[in-house]
Design an enzyme around this catalytic site. Sequence first.
Site, short mmCIF file in Angstrom:
data_model
loop_
_atom_site.label_atom_id
_atom_site.label_comp_id
_atom_site.label_asym_id
_atom_site.label_seq_id
_atom_site.Cartn_x
_atom_site.Cartn_y
_atom_site.Cartn_z
CE LYS A 1 -2.07 3.03 1.87
NZ LYS A 1 -1.97 4.42 1.39
N GLY B 1 6.74 5.15 8.14
CA GLY B 1 5.83 6.31 8.15
C GLY B 1 5.87 6.97 9.50
CB SER B 2 3.67 9.48 10.97
OG SER B 2 2.42 8.83 10.92
CB THR C 1 0.54 5.63 10.56
OG1 THR C 1 0.05 6.90 10.14
CG2 THR C 1 -0.13 4.56 9.75
N GLY C 2 2.12 4.24 12.99
CA GLY C 2 2.77 3.05 13.56
C GLY C 2 2.01 2.55 14.79
CD GLU D 1 13.01 1.11 9.99
OE1 GLU D 1 13.42 2.20 10.43
OE2 GLU D 1 13.58 0.04 10.19
CB CYS E 1 13.21 9.01 8.06
SG CYS E 1 14.42 7.93 7.28
P1 NAD Z 1 2.05 8.49 7.41
O1 NAD Z 1 2.16 7.65 8.63
O2 NAD Z 1 1.05 9.56 7.37
O3 NAD Z 1 1.75 7.56 6.15
C1 NAD Z 1 2.54 6.44 5.86
C2 NAD Z 1 1.69 5.39 5.18
O4 NAD Z 1 0.73 4.93 6.11
C3 NAD Z 1 0.91 5.90 3.98
O5 NAD Z 1 0.93 4.91 2.97
C4 NAD Z 1 -0.49 6.07 4.52
O6 NAD Z 1 -1.49 5.95 3.55
C5 NAD Z 1 -0.55 4.94 5.50
N1 NAD Z 1 -1.57 5.10 6.55
C6 NAD Z 1 -2.02 6.25 7.09
N2 NAD Z 1 -2.96 5.99 8.03
C7 NAD Z 1 -3.09 4.66 8.09
C8 NAD Z 1 -3.89 3.76 8.87
N3 NAD Z 1 -4.75 4.21 9.77
N4 NAD Z 1 -3.74 2.44 8.67
C9 NAD Z 1 -2.86 1.96 7.78
N5 NAD Z 1 -2.09 2.75 6.99
C10 NAD Z 1 -2.20 4.09 7.15
O7 NAD Z 1 3.53 9.04 7.10
P2 NAD Z 1 3.98 9.98 5.89
O8 NAD Z 1 3.53 11.35 6.18
O9 NAD Z 1 3.62 9.34 4.59
O10 NAD Z 1 5.57 9.86 6.01
C11 NAD Z 1 6.34 10.71 6.76
C12 NAD Z 1 6.78 10.02 8.04
O11 NAD Z 1 7.52 8.85 7.71
C13 NAD Z 1 7.74 10.88 8.85
O12 NAD Z 1 7.41 10.77 10.20
C14 NAD Z 1 9.09 10.25 8.57
O13 NAD Z 1 10.05 10.46 9.55
C15 NAD Z 1 8.73 8.81 8.47
N6 NAD Z 1 9.78 8.07 7.76
C16 NAD Z 1 10.56 7.19 8.46
C17 NAD Z 1 11.59 6.49 7.82
C18 NAD Z 1 12.46 5.50 8.56
O14 NAD Z 1 13.20 4.76 7.91
N7 NAD Z 1 12.43 5.45 9.87
C19 NAD Z 1 11.79 6.70 6.45
C20 NAD Z 1 10.98 7.61 5.77
C21 NAD Z 1 9.97 8.27 6.45
#
Ligand code: NAD
Length: 494
Positions: free
Chosen positions: A188, A241-242, A245-246, A264, A299
Amino acid sequence: MNQSDIDTLRSQVLSPRSHFIGGRWVAASEGGQRDVLSPIDGAVLTQIAEGTPADMEAAIAAARAAFEDGRWSRRAPAERKKVLLKLADLIEKHALELAVLGVRDNGTEITMAMKAEPMSAAGTFRYYAEAIDKVYGQIAPTADSVLGLIHHAPVGVVGAIVPWNMPLMIGSWKLAPALATGNSVVLKPAESASLSLLKLAELAAEAGVPDGVLNVVTGSGRVVGEKLALSMDVDIMVFTGSGATGRRLLEYSARSNMKRCYLELGGKSPNIVFNDAPDLSEAAKVSAGGIFRNAGQICIAGSRLLVQEDIHDEFVAELVKHAEAMRVGNPLDLDTQIGAVHSISELESNLDFVAKAEAEGAERRTGDGRILEETGGYYMAPTVMTGVKPTDNLFQNEVFGPVLSVTPFKDEEEAIRLANSTVYGLSSGVWTSNLSRAHRMIAGIRAGVVHVNTYGGSDLTVPLGGVRQSGNGHDKSLHAFEKYLDLKTAWIKL
Ligand code: NAD
């Protein structure tokens, strides 16, 4: 890569994209589509399928069927290797097309995107393809009357959710080891950065990845992402991601089949400069790149600069000079050093961070806020904020934009205390010519990565992942295989 090749691709009309399920392009079950806006000019680039729970169910079913009948999972590792090596070649062949597509979708400057997206993705597929026929099981040191075998078995169906920054690179960090080990995957992508990953699925099919082994469903995280993570038929989740969401994924896991979730997440990474840094001028230049490239949307960005107090003013002045010299502009121009902020909401959030920091007493040393507004795109000047206190919002929270927080420190002990005083633990940097101090800092900083006398840059041989609220999973290196393989014991009476 030259400008005229990029220019040929930059204005190509893109047809609407569907899901990729069971080896076929499939429209959303309710016919929904979502506009994709380009951060370069704010214009509609194309549409992607607005996935429904039924679409996600279909993708999971396709992945499960493919896994169970062994069309990929029971192929010899050497055969999977051949297919994935072919995929790596195809990614390289289509590198510029993939890079430009990704940049139009998410705004990363093309020079960085080319290296970090298709070229890195090709390298990742090659690395795990080459490794998979070198992974052995074990024979346990049992008594002679039994034989204890330890197998590595693929986990089954992998659910992968990735963010909008560096989707090809991060996606490949998950897909390549997952596929090499024989799993099926449902991916996704982020709503606003799906295009290059859909192209990757097309190339995977061309390379010979069988139908149903790699499925891509686009649409809202709260709809299709949630459905994937709540599924009883998905064996593990791998996520970047954030933190918000994690946290939800962990909750979905507890509410469904207790699948393992490898997360991550974000960071607020300290970049610590001591007065004995080998080259302060180099440190200032690299530190500016370490926060401002890709408009801070990395990130591991070194977003929290900690500078020893006796060199603070001189160092900040040098860093500001570098920040002001970086060219912000259209990410498809080869001379652009800082591309677009990914979306208007991200831009507004970045500006809000700066306003709050000023209200808390920080000083804006450079950065004119939103710039190049006449283009319709989302651009922001690199911003340096000094006098940020450890309790301030800007010190504690991830901006994920081109905003650097600067705080002075007195000595090593205070540097470690400040470095560890957020909830995160993703990356960090230390600049010193004292080897013993460097090792004390490596031991003292709670982070997945400690850079010494540099910031950023690594390769596939080392893991990338965080500790604390920056996550619990590691991408890259042979350690990544551990997520995608279950240990299985055979206990045989002889
Ligand atoms: P996000 O958490 O908003 O979205 C990430 C993904 O999760 C997207 O595909 C989104 O559609 C999905 N998502 C959102 N809500 C969800 C739910 N309720 N259930 C399942 N999936 C859902 O993050 P973002 O804004 O896309 O990315 C930025 C974040 O990612 C920043 O915090 C950044 O630091 C982090 N990031 C971390 C790393 C790492 O390796 N640690 C790398 C890149 C980005």
